[in-house]
Scaffold this motif. Structure first.
Motif, PDB file in Angstrom:
ATOM      1  N   GLY A  64       0.826  -1.194   0.000  1.00  0.00           N
ATOM      2  CA  GLY A  64       0.000   0.000   0.000  1.00  0.00           C
ATOM      3  C   GLY A  64       0.857   1.240   0.000  1.00  0.00           C
ATOM      4  N   ASP A  65       0.222   2.388  -0.218  1.00  0.00           N
ATOM      5  CA  ASP A  65       0.953   3.642  -0.200  1.00  0.00           C
ATOM      6  C   ASP A  65       0.099   4.741   0.408  1.00  0.00           C
ATOM      7  OD1 ASP A  65      -0.682   3.586  -2.561  1.00  0.00           O
ATOM      8  OD2 ASP A  65       0.373   5.379  -3.226  1.00  0.00           O
ATOM      9  N   PHE A  66       0.785   5.689   1.022  1.00  0.00           N
ATOM     10  CA  PHE A  66       0.161   6.882   1.587  1.00  0.00           C
ATOM     11  C   PHE A  66       0.939   8.078   1.075  1.00  0.00           C
ATOM     12  CE2 PHE A  66      -3.009   5.577   4.719  1.00  0.00           C
ATOM     13  CZ  PHE A  66      -2.775   4.213   4.750  1.00  0.00           C
ATOM     14  N   GLY A  67       0.388   8.771   0.110  1.00  0.00           N
ATOM     15  CA  GLY A  67       1.128   9.855  -0.496  1.00  0.00           C
ATOM     16  C   GLY A  67       2.395   9.316  -1.127  1.00  0.00           C
ATOM     17  N   SER A  68       3.545   9.842  -0.706  1.00  0.00           N
ATOM     18  CA  SER A  68       4.819   9.423  -1.282  1.00  0.00           C
ATOM     19  C   SER A  68       5.386   8.165  -0.637  1.00  0.00           C
ATOM     20  CB  SER A  68       5.839  10.556  -1.134  1.00  0.00           C
ATOM     21  OG  SER A  68       6.089  10.814   0.246  1.00  0.00           O
ATOM     22  N   ILE A  69       4.763   7.668   0.437  1.00  0.00           N
ATOM     23  CA  ILE A  69       5.293   6.511   1.158  1.00  0.00           C
ATOM     24  C   ILE A  69       4.697   5.231   0.592  1.00  0.00           C
ATOM     25  CG2 ILE A  69       5.625   5.423   3.400  1.00  0.00           C
ATOM     26  CD1 ILE A  69       6.877   8.213   3.116  1.00  0.00           C
ATOM     27  N   GLU A  70       5.574   4.327   0.193  1.00  0.00           N
ATOM     28  CA  GLU A  70       5.148   3.017  -0.278  1.00  0.00           C
ATOM     29  C   GLU A  70       5.670   1.954   0.670  1.00  0.00           C
ATOM     30  OE1 GLU A  70       6.353   2.568  -4.317  1.00  0.00           O
ATOM     31  OE2 GLU A  70       5.002   4.129  -5.042  1.00  0.00           O
ATOM     32  N   GLY A  71       4.838   0.965   0.955  1.00  0.00           N
ATOM     33  CA  GLY A  71       5.215  -0.079   1.900  1.00  0.00           C
ATOM     34  C   GLY A  71       4.791  -1.446   1.416  1.00  0.00           C
ATOM     35  N   VAL A  72       5.473  -2.458   1.892  1.00  0.00           N
ATOM     36  CA  VAL A  72       5.143  -3.838   1.577  1.00  0.00           C
ATOM     37  C   VAL A  72       5.484  -4.697   2.785  1.00  0.00           C
ATOM     38  CG1 VAL A  72       7.384  -4.368   0.559  1.00  0.00           C
ATOM     39  CG2 VAL A  72       5.394  -5.702  -0.132  1.00  0.00           C
ATOM     40  N   ALA A  73       4.709  -5.757   2.977  1.00  0.00           N
ATOM     41  CA  ALA A  73       4.962  -6.699   4.066  1.00  0.00           C
ATOM     42  C   ALA A  73       4.553  -8.087   3.601  1.00  0.00           C
ATOM     43  CB  ALA A  73       4.168  -6.309   5.317  1.00  0.00           C
ATOM     44  N   GLN A  74       5.201  -9.088   4.153  1.00  0.00           N
ATOM     45  CA  GLN A  74       4.861 -10.461   3.783  1.00  0.00           C
ATOM     46  C   GLN A  74       5.275 -11.415   4.888  1.00  0.00           C
ATOM     47  OE1 GLN A  74       6.473 -11.836   0.014  1.00  0.00           O
ATOM     48  NE2 GLN A  74       4.809 -13.303  -0.223  1.00  0.00           N
ATOM     49  N   CYS A  75       4.451 -12.455   5.083  1.00  0.00           N
ATOM     50  CA  CYS A  75       4.769 -13.548   5.993  1.00  0.00           C
ATOM     51  C   CYS A  75       4.991 -14.818   5.183  1.00  0.00           C
ATOM     52  CB  CYS A  75       3.620 -13.812   6.965  1.00  0.00           C
ATOM     53  SG  CYS A  75       3.230 -12.459   8.085  1.00  0.00           S
ATOM     54  N   VAL A  76       5.811 -15.710   5.704  1.00  0.00           N
ATOM     55  CA  VAL A  76       5.934 -17.032   5.112  1.00  0.00           C
ATOM     56  C   VAL A  76       4.646 -17.791   5.393  1.00  0.00           C
ATOM     57  CG1 VAL A  76       7.266 -19.168   5.051  1.00  0.00           C
ATOM     58  CG2 VAL A  76       8.425 -16.984   5.412  1.00  0.00           C
ATOM     59  N   GLN A  77       4.134 -18.455   4.380  1.00  0.00           N
ATOM     60  CA  GLN A  77       2.782 -18.991   4.460  1.00  0.00           C
ATOM     61  C   GLN A  77       2.654 -20.302   5.226  1.00  0.00           C
ATOM     62  OE1 GLN A  77       0.501 -18.619   0.637  1.00  0.00           O
ATOM     63  NE2 GLN A  77       2.312 -17.469  -0.037  1.00  0.00           N
ATOM     64  N   ASP A  78       3.724 -20.772   5.861  1.00  0.00           N
ATOM     65  CA  ASP A  78       3.546 -21.897   6.774  1.00  0.00           C
ATOM     66  C   ASP A  78       3.018 -21.423   8.121  1.00  0.00           C
ATOM     67  OD1 ASP A  78       5.981 -20.645   7.431  1.00  0.00           O
ATOM     68  OD2 ASP A  78       6.755 -22.471   8.365  1.00  0.00           O
ATOM     69  N   LEU A  79       2.983 -20.104   8.337  1.00  0.00           N
ATOM     70  CA  LEU A  79       2.384 -19.548   9.543  1.00  0.00           C
ATOM     71  C   LEU A  79       0.865 -19.499   9.414  1.00  0.00           C
ATOM     72  CD1 LEU A  79       4.631 -16.438  10.355  1.00  0.00           C
ATOM     73  CD2 LEU A  79       4.771 -18.727  11.357  1.00  0.00           C
ATOM     74  N   SER A  80       0.169 -19.538  10.543  1.00  0.00           N
ATOM     75  CA  SER A  80      -1.257 -19.215  10.535  1.00  0.00           C
ATOM     76  C   SER A  80      -1.397 -17.710  10.335  1.00  0.00           C
ATOM     77  CB  SER A  80      -1.907 -19.626  11.859  1.00  0.00           C
ATOM     78  OG  SER A  80      -1.410 -18.824  12.927  1.00  0.00           O
ATOM     79  N   LEU A  81      -2.572 -17.265   9.934  1.00  0.00           N
ATOM     80  CA  LEU A  81      -2.776 -15.828   9.752  1.00  0.00           C
ATOM     81  C   LEU A  81      -2.624 -15.066  11.065  1.00  0.00           C
ATOM     82  CD1 LEU A  81      -5.686 -15.649   7.148  1.00  0.00           C
ATOM     83  CD2 LEU A  81      -3.343 -14.804   6.874  1.00  0.00           C
ATOM     84  N   SER A  82      -3.017 -15.680  12.176  1.00  0.00           N
ATOM     85  CA  SER A  82      -2.856 -14.999  13.464  1.00  0.00           C
ATOM     86  C   SER A  82      -1.377 -14.872  13.827  1.00  0.00           C
ATOM     87  CB  SER A  82      -3.621 -15.734  14.568  1.00  0.00           C
ATOM     88  OG  SER A  82      -3.125 -17.054  14.743  1.00  0.00           O
ATOM     89  N   ASP A  83      -0.588 -15.921  13.558  1.00  0.00           N
ATOM     90  CA  ASP A  83       0.847 -15.839  13.808  1.00  0.00           C
ATOM     91  C   ASP A  83       1.506 -14.839  12.849  1.00  0.00           C
ATOM     92  OD1 ASP A  83       0.770 -17.616  15.889  1.00  0.00           O
ATOM     93  OD2 ASP A  83       1.435 -19.342  14.714  1.00  0.00           O
ATOM     94  N   CYS A  84       0.995 -14.780  11.630  1.00  0.00           N
ATOM     95  CA  CYS A  84       1.482 -13.776  10.677  1.00  0.00           C
ATOM     96  C   CYS A  84       1.257 -12.376  11.234  1.00  0.00           C
ATOM     97  CB  CYS A  84       0.780 -13.949   9.335  1.00  0.00           C
ATOM     98  SG  CYS A  84       1.127 -12.647   8.120  1.00  0.00           S
ATOM     99  N   GLN A  85       0.070 -12.153  11.757  1.00  0.00           N
ATOM    100  CA  GLN A  85      -0.256 -10.837  12.322  1.00  0.00           C
ATOM    101  C   GLN A  85       0.681 -10.489  13.476  1.00  0.00           C
ATOM    102  OE1 GLN A  85      -2.664  -9.221  10.726  1.00  0.00           O
ATOM    103  NE2 GLN A  85      -2.416  -7.355  11.889  1.00  0.00           N
ATOM    104  N   ASP A  86       0.946 -11.459  14.338  1.00  0.00           N
ATOM    105  CA  ASP A  86       1.865 -11.234  15.453  1.00  0.00           C
ATOM    106  C   ASP A  86       3.268 -10.892  14.950  1.00  0.00           C
ATOM    107  OD1 ASP A  86      -0.133 -11.745  17.251  1.00  0.00           O
ATOM    108  OD2 ASP A  86       0.502 -13.800  17.687  1.00  0.00           O
ATOM    109  N   CYS A  87       3.700 -11.631  13.931  1.00  0.00           N
ATOM    110  CA  CYS A  87       5.040 -11.421  13.396  1.00  0.00           C
ATOM    111  C   CYS A  87       5.172 -10.023  12.798  1.00  0.00           C
ATOM    112  CB  CYS A  87       5.339 -12.487  12.338  1.00  0.00           C
ATOM    113  SG  CYS A  87       7.060 -12.539  11.786  1.00  0.00           S
TER     114      CYS A  87
END
Length: 275
Positions: free
Chosen positions: A158-181
């Protein structure tokens, strides 16, 4: 959305880690490692993530790969093949190892690590300081809050004005563990790169990154051939910042290292967002 790093930079090296314990050549374990690598490359032609357990002759090896969420199948396969080629050169007889490229991640081990959170810090990179420019820092906070509190997917951008960001979890995690990470990675990133115009934080099973595309200081480090997307700040951006900062605040932020001492090889180049 085309991410900041072009396909041509997907094979840029972020870090490599090799175990100091080696296997013996011409043994069943070496054969299983080679079988694993073949399976990873073959699978990458149709999937952006997969994991395998290769266990003939009781010399089990576990491994997985994951490609950045915006890569095509062909680019994913090329990236995984390149990552494995680098592992073979840098960690030729290591019992376990892992490599993070801009476009993909590969790991193998003789002990199962599937599902482990691994929130240990592996690599961080921070750009030059912009001092306390409240406007830019608020946009950075908004972008990171969106990534942490947003889509509930393994790959987020996603981006906010000039700021662009990206995030990713390895998919062997659960979505809740992904969120924690991601919550943990975001907190560490803002602490370590507090006033930087770009920053990256890699934990064992996730990463989060941002860059300010309006800051001229990153121009010489930018290897991206993709289009620079710049959106002026507006009322909708401000409302999104507020919403996702609140969401991130409500999100709460188990570690498992490689099974033995490791050597670490890290590349400290500038930002070209990516896996």
């Amino acid at each position: 959305m085309l991410w900041l790093s072009s396909v041509s930079t997907a094979n840029s090296n972020i870090y490599v880690r090799c175990s100091q314990l080696n296997f013996t050549l011409m043994t069943p374990y070496e054969s299983n490692v080679n079988s694993l690598f073949t399976s990873l490359v073959d699978s990458a032609s149709i999937n952006n993530f997969n994991k395998f357990e290769i266990s003939p002759q009781d010399n089990v090896v576990y491994g997985l790969f994951q490609c950045r969420g915006d890569l095509s199948s062909l680019s994913c396969k090329d990236c995984v093949a390149g990552a494995i080629g680098e592992l073979k050169k840098i960690c030729p007889v290591s019992t376990c190892g892992e490599i993070q490229l801009e476009g993909c991640y590969v790991k193998y081990d003789n002990m199962s690590f599937f599902g482990d959170q691994e929130k240990n810090e592996v690599c961080r990179r921070c750009g030059p300081s912009i001092s306390y420019n409240s406007d830019v820092l608020n946009r950075i906070d908004g972008a990171l809050a969106y990534l942490v509190g947003g889509t509930g997917q393994y790959y987020r951008e996603g981006d906010f004005g000039s700021i662009e960001g990206v995030a990713q979890c390895v998919q062997d995690l659960s979505l809740s563990d992904c969120q924690d990470c991601l919550s943990e990675a975001c907190g560490r990133l803002r602490t370590e790169c507090e006033t930087s115009n770009w920053g990256e934080m890699y934990l064992g099973k996730c990463y989060i990154r941002y860059v300010d595309r309006d800051d001229q200081n990153i121009g010489n480090n930018d290897n991206s051939s993709s289009k620079k997307r710049r959106r002026g700040g507006n009322k909708n951006d401000i409302l999104k910042w507020i919403a996702f900062i609140i969401a991130a605040a409500l999100t709460t932020g188990g570690e498992h290292d490689l099974s033995m001492p490791i050597m670490e090889i890290m590349t400290l180049a500038g930002p070209t967002m990516g896996s």
